[in-house]
Motif scaffolding. Structure first.
Motif, PDB file in Angstrom:
ATOM      1  N   GLY A  10       1.011  -1.149   0.256  1.00 47.60           N
ATOM      2  CA  GLY A  10       0.108   0.073  -0.031  1.00 47.60           C
ATOM      3  C   GLY A  10       0.826   1.266  -0.100  1.00 47.60           C
ATOM      4  O   GLY A  10       0.610   2.287  -0.763  1.00 47.60           O
ATOM      5  N   GLU A  69       4.087   1.425  -1.272  1.00 53.14           N
ATOM      6  CA  GLU A  69       4.442   1.480  -2.577  1.00 53.14           C
ATOM      7  C   GLU A  69       3.519   2.075  -3.472  1.00 53.14           C
ATOM      8  O   GLU A  69       3.737   2.919  -4.314  1.00 53.14           O
ATOM      9  CB  GLU A  69       4.998   0.097  -3.040  1.00 53.14           C
ATOM     10  N   LYS A  70       2.161   1.484  -3.539  1.00 51.15           N
ATOM     11  CA  LYS A  70       1.057   2.038  -4.608  1.00 51.15           C
ATOM     12  C   LYS A  70       0.861   3.570  -3.980  1.00 51.15           C
ATOM     13  O   LYS A  70       0.476   4.255  -5.117  1.00 51.15           O
ATOM     14  CB  LYS A  70      -0.131   1.546  -4.226  1.00 51.15           C
ATOM     15  N   ALA A  71       1.161   3.939  -2.939  1.00 51.67           N
ATOM     16  CA  ALA A  71       0.834   5.549  -2.631  1.00 51.67           C
ATOM     17  C   ALA A  71       2.247   6.308  -2.899  1.00 51.67           C
ATOM     18  O   ALA A  71       2.293   7.339  -2.519  1.00 51.67           O
ATOM     19  CB  ALA A  71       0.488   5.621  -1.227  1.00 51.67           C
ATOM     20  N   GLU A  72       3.108   5.747  -3.736  1.00 53.73           N
ATOM     21  CA  GLU A  72       4.566   6.347  -4.112  1.00 53.73           C
ATOM     22  C   GLU A  72       5.282   6.652  -2.995  1.00 53.73           C
ATOM     23  O   GLU A  72       5.933   7.802  -3.067  1.00 53.73           O
ATOM     24  CB  GLU A  72       4.279   7.305  -4.969  1.00 53.73           C
ATOM     25  N   ASN A 121      -9.323   7.945   2.831  1.00 53.70           N
ATOM     26  CA  ASN A 121      -8.904   9.044   2.263  1.00 53.70           C
ATOM     27  C   ASN A 121      -9.303  10.401   2.617  1.00 53.70           C
ATOM     28  O   ASN A 121      -8.538  11.280   2.939  1.00 53.70           O
ATOM     29  CB  ASN A 121      -9.480   8.988   0.678  1.00 53.70           C
ATOM     30  N   SER A 142      -3.689  -3.159   1.939  1.00 46.83           N
ATOM     31  CA  SER A 142      -3.106  -2.437   0.815  1.00 46.83           C
ATOM     32  C   SER A 142      -3.795  -1.437   0.428  1.00 46.83           C
ATOM     33  O   SER A 142      -3.288   0.068   0.517  1.00 46.83           O
ATOM     34  CB  SER A 142      -2.387  -2.967  -0.128  1.00 46.83           C
ATOM     35  N   GLU A 143      -5.034  -1.531   0.157  1.00 43.08           N
ATOM     36  CA  GLU A 143      -5.872  -0.292  -0.411  1.00 43.08           C
ATOM     37  C   GLU A 143      -6.324   0.794   0.674  1.00 43.08           C
ATOM     38  O   GLU A 143      -6.082   1.890   0.438  1.00 43.08           O
ATOM     39  CB  GLU A 143      -7.005  -1.115  -0.782  1.00 43.08           C
ATOM     40  N   ARG A 167      -3.126   2.874   1.117  1.00 41.31           N
ATOM     41  CA  ARG A 167      -2.884   3.605  -0.062  1.00 41.31           C
ATOM     42  C   ARG A 167      -3.592   4.591   0.087  1.00 41.31           C
ATOM     43  O   ARG A 167      -3.453   5.920  -0.149  1.00 41.31           O
ATOM     44  CB  ARG A 167      -3.269   2.864  -1.237  1.00 41.31           C
ATOM     45  N   GLN A 168      -4.960   4.615   0.601  1.00 39.21           N
ATOM     46  CA  GLN A 168      -6.115   5.579   0.540  1.00 39.21           C
ATOM     47  C   GLN A 168      -5.894   6.450   1.632  1.00 39.21           C
ATOM     48  O   GLN A 168      -5.801   7.832   1.090  1.00 39.21           O
ATOM     49  CB  GLN A 168      -7.530   5.038   0.937  1.00 39.21           C
ATOM     50  N   THR A 226      -2.597   8.684   0.426  1.00 39.60           N
ATOM     51  CA  THR A 226      -3.003   9.547  -0.882  1.00 39.60           C
ATOM     52  C   THR A 226      -3.878  10.625  -0.373  1.00 39.60           C
ATOM     53  O   THR A 226      -3.831  11.742  -0.972  1.00 39.60           O
ATOM     54  CB  THR A 226      -3.346   8.833  -1.923  1.00 39.60           C
TER      55      THR A 226
END
Ligand SMILES: [Zn+2]
Length: 346
Positions: A39, A41-44, A306, A333-334, A337-338, A341
């Protein structure tokens, strides 16, 4: 945004967990670490492992002892070795007798020490517990060094978590209180710090450590403990004591709490952080508030995180996210990420 990852973020956790009288698979499974990292990594986020120097135990010890009792730290370090020397000892330490209001004499038998220092059946100590707990501390200490150098936000991926760990007591999967250790470390730069605990469960250890302090505000939003872990703390009437009076805020919410009600509670918490005039924020970050979490009872969606990230960002404070719970592995992970981000988007 940097994410500091414990070197032991993906190792096997404890095998068992005592839940409603049953031994079940411990919910802190290795995939949790992998999913949280994914998560991030997906969020950079830029993934950073603590430098070797920071991993050195003697360097971490001073930071740990700033908030944890020395005798307790010594116990954690040597517990498994002493336990495993007993005949027919289990491979993980579970307390089978605990001190209580009528049993109060300290005793150094490994069995008695387990009851003295471990409060429940969710924090078994195995051969690798001390090493893993130090790994979590190394992640938060490295993260604080970036914040002290001027970074605005850092995420620390800790496994095991820390917010249930009291000054001298393990419980609820927690051994060393990573968020409290980080907060004390940040005090060398920031004079007033707020800890916001958004895990599903009351951050009782963090509350206990700072309960009489006026320089650290502790706020926890969590499931109402009337019939929910940790049962004995997390009520609204716990407001701090002595110098720390009015520096602790508990916001218990009922089972089924949805995004709208949760965000309302969060706004109330953030207003208190603002009026406290905090100079930095530590977020004890749990995702067990998610609707499908096996240990939770709230109804948040992935997109709720988010919104939570955005609102936390609106404080405009240097912020350290410290990993706590979250046990529904498929959405972890989602959800991470939320949150990240959301924070980065405003
Ligand atoms: Zn939790």
């Amino acid at each position: 945004m940097k994410a500091i990852v414990s070197p032991y973020f993906d190792v096997r956790g404890p095998a068992k967990f005592l839940w409603r009288g049953h031994f079940i698979e411990h919910p802190d499974v290795a995939q949790r670490g992998n999913q949280i990292r994914l998560g991030l990594e997906k969020a950079e986020c830029e993934i950073v492992f603590p430098s070797q120097a920071k991993l050195h135990e003697s360097m971490l010890r001073e930071s740990i002892l700033a908030v944890q009792e020395p005798a307790y730290v010594n116990y954690l370090e040597s517990a498994w070795e002493h336990w495993s020397r007993m005949e027919n000892a289990s491979t993980e330490i579970f307390p089978n007798i605990s001190p209580n209001r009528h049993l109060t004499q300290f005793n150094e038998s490994p069995v008695a020490l387990a009851g003295w220092y471990i409060a429940d059946g969710a924090a078994p100590i195995g051969e690798y517990t001390w090493r893993n707990a130090l790994g979590s501390v190394s992640a938060v200490i490295e993260a604080t060094s970036y914040l002290k150098a001027g970074e605005l936000v850092v995420y620390a991926l800790c496994r095991p978590s820390g917010h249930h760990a009291c000054r001298d007591m393990a419980m609820g999967m927690c051994f060393l209180n990573n968020a409290a250790i980080a907060t004390q470390e940040l005090r060398t730069k920031f004079s007033r710090i707020a800890i916001l605990d958004i895990d599903m469960h009351h951050g009782n250890g963090t509350q206990q450590i700072f309960y009489q302090r006026s320089d650290v505000l502790t706020i926890s939003i969590h499931g109402n403990p009337t019939n929910f872990y940790p049962f004995y703390t997390g009520f609204e009437n716990e407001r701090g004591r002595g110098n720390g009076e009015e520096c602790n805020l508990n916001i218990p919410l009922p089972p089924g709490t949805n995004e709208a009600s949760y965000l309302q509670a969060l706004e109330k918490a953030l207003a208190v952080v603002s009026s406290f005039k905090a100079e930095a924020l530590v977020v004890a970050t749990g995702f067990d508030t998610f609707k499908s979490d096996p240990l939770g009872c709230f109804a948040l969606e992935s997109t709720s995180y988010n919104q939570i990230g955005r609102k936390i960002k609106s404080l405009g404070l240097p912020t350290l996210f410290v990993q706590e719970g979250g046990y529904f592995v498929e959405a972890l992970s989602e959800n991470v990420r939320q949150l990240v981000t959301g924070f980065k988007s405003v």
